[in-house]
Motif scaffolding. Structure first.
Motif, PDB file in Angstrom:
ATOM      1  N   LYS A  46       0.820  -1.217   0.000  1.00 25.22           N
ATOM      2  CA  LYS A  46       0.000   0.000   0.000  1.00 25.22           C
ATOM      3  C   LYS A  46       0.853   1.266   0.000  1.00 25.22           C
ATOM      4  O   LYS A  46       0.336   2.355   0.220  1.00 25.22           O
ATOM      5  CB  LYS A  46      -0.948  -0.008   1.190  1.00 25.22           C
ATOM      6  CG  LYS A  46      -2.018  -1.072   1.066  1.00 25.22           C
ATOM      7  CD  LYS A  46      -3.135  -0.825   2.033  1.00 25.22           C
ATOM      8  CE  LYS A  46      -4.251  -1.811   1.740  1.00 25.22           C
ATOM      9  NZ  LYS A  46      -5.541  -1.283   2.089  1.00 25.22           N
ATOM     10  N   GLN A  49       0.988   3.432   3.281  1.00 24.98           N
ATOM     11  CA  GLN A  49      -0.295   3.921   3.798  1.00 24.98           C
ATOM     12  C   GLN A  49      -0.787   2.965   4.881  1.00 24.98           C
ATOM     13  O   GLN A  49      -1.031   1.794   4.603  1.00 24.98           O
ATOM     14  CB  GLN A  49      -1.322   3.992   2.666  1.00 24.98           C
ATOM     15  CG  GLN A  49      -0.938   4.901   1.528  1.00 24.98           C
ATOM     16  CD  GLN A  49      -1.328   6.333   1.780  1.00 24.98           C
ATOM     17  OE1 GLN A  49      -2.265   6.597   2.520  1.00 24.98           O
ATOM     18  NE2 GLN A  49      -0.617   7.262   1.176  1.00 24.98           N
ATOM     19  N   LYS A  72      -6.331  -2.995   6.487  1.00 23.24           N
ATOM     20  CA  LYS A  72      -5.463  -1.923   6.970  1.00 23.24           C
ATOM     21  C   LYS A  72      -4.219  -2.554   7.600  1.00 23.24           C
ATOM     22  O   LYS A  72      -4.326  -3.375   8.510  1.00 23.24           O
ATOM     23  CB  LYS A  72      -6.202  -1.054   7.984  1.00 23.24           C
ATOM     24  CG  LYS A  72      -7.352  -0.270   7.374  1.00 23.24           C
ATOM     25  CD  LYS A  72      -8.018   0.616   8.389  1.00 23.24           C
ATOM     26  CE  LYS A  72      -9.123   1.438   7.749  1.00 23.24           C
ATOM     27  NZ  LYS A  72      -9.752   2.345   8.721  1.00 23.24           N
TER      28      LYS A  72
END
Length: 128
Positions: A46, A49, A72
């Motif tokens: 990612k 991030q 996440k």
């Protein structure tokens, strides 16, 4: 059963329980490392991030699970840390069982007290 046979049986069983405890620690640390590595890989994929605002991290089980569902990276890494923390706690639980099998009431009480203290520390740590 003679006293010697009973002692041999108890020793064999305790050796078996100690082996189980060793496997629990090895498996727990391995699982935690794999999960954290997956979180790191996800972070790299990612582009750094985290999925959260600056200085924000999931701190509750529900927050971690929501973050994992959204892929996440920090949530995945927090799950790895959670697994790492749970590993020695599981060892304490197995130790209580082992001491109970030995009929060693003093160590059952002491180890149970350690488990209660760990539980209290988690509650205090979560509320502070």
């Amino acid at each position: 059963m003679t006293k010697h046979q009973n002692e041999t049986s108890t020793t064999t069983e305790m050796n078996h329980i100690e082996a189980i405890i060793g496997h629990i620690l090895q498996i727990g640390v391995s699982i935690a490392a794999i999960i954290m590595a997956l979180g790191l890989l996800l972070l790299i994929i990612k582009g750094g991030q985290t999925g959260y605002a600056k200085n924000v991290h999931p701190t509750t089980i529900s927050g971690i699970l929501r973050g994992i569902a959204q892929l996440k990276p920090y949530a995945v890494m927090m799950l790895g840390l959670f697994c790492l923390i749970l590993t020695p706690i599981l060892r304490v639980v197995v130790s209580i069982y082992a001491f109970a099998k030995e009929h060693d009431r003093l160590y059952v009480v002491i180890t149970t007290l350690v488990l209660v203290i760990l539980g209290i520390s988690f509650v205090i740590g979560h509320t502070v």
